[in-house]
Enzyme design. Structure first.
Site: not given
Length: 231
Positions: A48-50, A52, A205
Site C-alpha cells: 500500500g502507501c509506500f 507507511c 494521513y
C-alpha cells in the site's frame, strides 16, 4: 650485572613492539572479516502507501535503508503522477536493503505480512486500486520457496487465503525525492488541514486512513508496528 640488564632492555622492548603490532594486525583482520561476513541483500515489497512501509521498516534492526518507489509495471522511470493515474501496471513499493545475518529473509516477510491487510485484493485501507495492492517480489527459487512458506503460515494464522501475491522481481524505480523519508520531514506543505510539516501530515494521513487499527483487527497480538502508532 649492569651491562647484562642494559643489553636485555632493547630486546625486551623489541619483543613488546612485535607482540603489539601482531595484536593490532589480528584485530584489524578480525574487523575486516566481520565486515565481509555481513550478508547484505535487497528485496522489494508492496504494502500500500509506500510512506507507511518505509516508516515501519526503517525502525527494524538489521534494515540498512528503505527507498520508496514503483515496480511491477511496463513503463520505465514513471513519475508518481503516472503511477497513480493508472495504466503503468506499477505498484507502490519499497526497496529494503538489509543485513540477512541480523534480519533473515523469512523474518522480514513475517513482519511485512503482519504490517498490512493481506486479505484485501482491492488496495490497502483508504487507498484503493491496483497501485496499492500488496505483493512480495522474489529474486530466485529460494526466495520464492521462503515467501510461499510465509504466506501459508499467515493463511494458517488467519484461516483465510491471502490476496498478497508472490511475483518475480522486476525493475525498481525510486519515487521522487519529495516522497523519500516523508514521515520524518520538517518541510512545510499545504494540506487539507492547512500548512503542516510533512511529518505531521503523514501522521494525520495514517490515522485517517485507519491503517493501524485495521492491522490490529486482523492480526491481534501478532500485528507488527500498529500498536506503536496507536499508543
Amino acid at each position: 650485572m649492569l651491562e647484562v640488564t642494559m643489553s636485555r632492555t632493547p630486546i625486551r622492548e623489541g619483543v613488546k613492539t612485535i607482540l603489539l603490532s601482531a595484536a593490532i594486525l589480528a584485530a584489524l583482520a578480525l574487523q575486516h572479516g566481520q565486515a565481509h561476513a555481513q550478508d547484505i541483500r535487497t528485496t522489494i515489497v508492496a504494502g500500500g502507501c509506500f510512506w507507511c512501509v518505509e516508516s515501519d521498516f526503517e525502525r527494524v534492526e538489521g534494515v540498512i535503508e528503505v527507498v520508496s518507489g514503483f515496480s511491477g509495471g511496463t513503463v520505465a522511470n514513471p513519475s508518481y503522477r503516472d503511477v497513480i493515474s493508472g495504466g503503468t501496471g506499477h505498484l507502490e513499493v519499497v526497496e529494503i536493503t538489509y543485513d540477512a545475518d541480523i534480519l533473515p529473509y523469512d523474518g522480514l516477510l513475517r513482519l511485512f505480512l503482519r504490517s498490512i491487510d493481506p486479505l484485501d485484493a482491492g488496495g490497502q485501507f483508504c487507498d484503493r486500486g491496483e497501485t496499492y495492492t500488496t505483493a512480495i517480489f522474489v529474486e530466485d527459487a529460494q526466495e520464492r520457496d521462503i515467501a510461499q512458506v510465509a504466506v501459508r503460515e499467515a493463511e494458517g494464522t488467519l484461516g483465510a487465503p491471502l490476496a498478497t501475491t508472490i511475483r518475480d522481481a522486476a525493475a525498481f524505480y525510486p519515487a521522487e525525492a519529495y516522497h523519500q523519508d516523508y514521515y520524518r520531514s520538517n518541510e512545510i506543505i499545504l494540506t487539507r488541514f492547512g500548512p503542516r510539516r510533512k511529518s505531521v501530515a503523514y501522521d494525520l494521513y495514517r490515522e485517517a486512513c485507519g491503517r493501524d487499527q485495521r492491522v490490529l483487527d486482523i492480526w491481534g497480538s501478532e500485528a507488527a508496528f500498529a500498536a506503536d502508532h496507536l499508543n
